[in-house]
Design an enzyme around this catalytic site. Structure first.
Site, short mmCIF file in Angstrom:
data_model
loop_
_atom_site.label_atom_id
_atom_site.label_comp_id
_atom_site.label_asym_id
_atom_site.label_seq_id
_atom_site.Cartn_x
_atom_site.Cartn_y
_atom_site.Cartn_z
CE LYS A 197 0.56 1.21 4.52
NZ LYS A 197 0.59 2.48 5.23
CB THR A 254 -1.75 4.61 2.76
OG1 THR A 254 -1.92 3.90 3.99
CG2 THR A 254 -0.31 5.04 2.67
#
Length: 338
Positions: A197, A254
């Site tokens: 991520k 994120t």
């Protein structure tokens, strides 16, 4: 920490933003917490003023939270030891701490990455360096932006360990009114999701820096999830893990939040800054994806997994490919079914 009883004494090694925040969570949950800081002045300020302004400015830390710069003192009698250092420095730091680790303590990794030299996940590095069985190692991962949690905004996370009882004990040790942990035994999937991520957040940041909008972001997040899941499946992870908090949940947070170091770092690259300029602008705080993009790319190649977004991010960060031609490279790929 064994069985399903919560830890009574927990040590957190690393007083950066996430280490300090997780120490606060543990203290708020009723655990006896000692936070180790590399610098004596940081520990002193936490003890006397209950603040760590260099990493969590404006946040009042619990008076019960104690800090020290003495690792021997920090780890004495700990039932769980939380490792809150960057992924690429974990091995070196842990090697120094290894003789001090209490024998049966649960070792908890907060780092998200794949080690460059070995392509090992963080739990594998911990088990190897600490010389403990894998079921003694746990990880915490999820949509956990430190400043939001430090401000006690509600969030959920995943506590993963192959030993379910250890996961349940750690879950109890960090459960508060604002921080809700779930357990999972799929260590491979949880860790790969957390590492990948950061790379996808760099890509989304670059897109934002180029002025692209929500269609582009949604496309990158979705296709990023697809390539992360492919890698996870190749390494034996449970595919549904990537649809959960440590997968999709962490990916969205994120990739979209201005609080994300990787998203912010990528945005600077998209606006034309060099890697060095972007690093200087983040005051030395680590954007994990800058290094992990290379190890994840190599890991994917080793397992024959195609990860085009990861490939472009690596080339932008380390091979002087510009973000604009990088975007063109992704859009110019061979057309196929989803």
């Amino acid at each position: 920490m064994t069985g399903a009883e919560p830890a009574r004494k927990v040590t957190v090694l690393g007083a950066g933003s996430w280490g300090t925040t997780f120490a606060k969570v543990l203290a708020d949950a009723g655990s006896d917490v000692t936070l180790w800081a590399r610098r004596a002045e940081v520990a002193e300020r936490i003890n006397t003023e209950h603040q760590n302004p260099g990493y969590v400015p404006g946040v009042a830390l619990p008076e019960s939270l104690r800090a020290t710069d003495d690792a021997v003192e920090a780890m004495h009698g700990a039932e769980a030891v939380v490792l809150a250092v960057p992924s690429q420095t974990l091995r070196e730091n842990l090697a120094g701490w290894q003789p001090l680790l209490p024998p049966d303590a649960t070792l908890v990794s907060l780092a998200k990455g794949v080690e460059l030299s070995t392509l090992k996940r963080m739990s594998e590095v911990v088990a190897e360096v600490a010389d403990v069985p894998m079921d003694q190692v746990a990880v915490v991962s999820g949509p956990n932006l430190a400043m939001e949690i430090a401000g006690e905004q509600p969030t959920a996370t995943v506590v993963a360990c192959t030993d379910h009882d250890r996961a349940v004990a750690l879950q109890a040790a960090c459960s508060t009114g604002y921080f809700r942990p779930y357990t999972n035994t799929d260590l491979v999937g949880i860790e790969l999701a957390g590492a990948c991520k950061n790379v996808m957040a760099l890509a989304c940041g670059m897109a934002a820096g180029l002025g692209y909008g929500q269609n582009t972001m949604s496309s990158l997040i979705t296709r990023g999830l697809a390539e992360t899941t492919r890698l996870g499946a190749a390494l034996g992870a449970e595919p549904m893990t990537f649809a959960g908090l440590a997968g999709l949940g962490d990916l969205v947070a994120t990739c979209t939040s201005p609080l994300s170091r990787n998203r912010t770092f990528g945005e600077r690259l998209g606006r034309g800054e060099t890697l060095a300029q972007a690093q200087d602008a983040t005051n030395g705080q680590v954007a994990e994806g800058v290094k992990s993009c290379s190890s994840i790319r190599e890991l994917a190649a080793h397992h024959g997994v195609e990860m085009p977004i990861t490939e472009v991010v690596h080339r932008v960060c380390h091979e002087d490919l510009g973000p604009v031609p990088g975007a063109a490279q992704l859009l110019g790929r061979e057309r196929k079914s989803e």
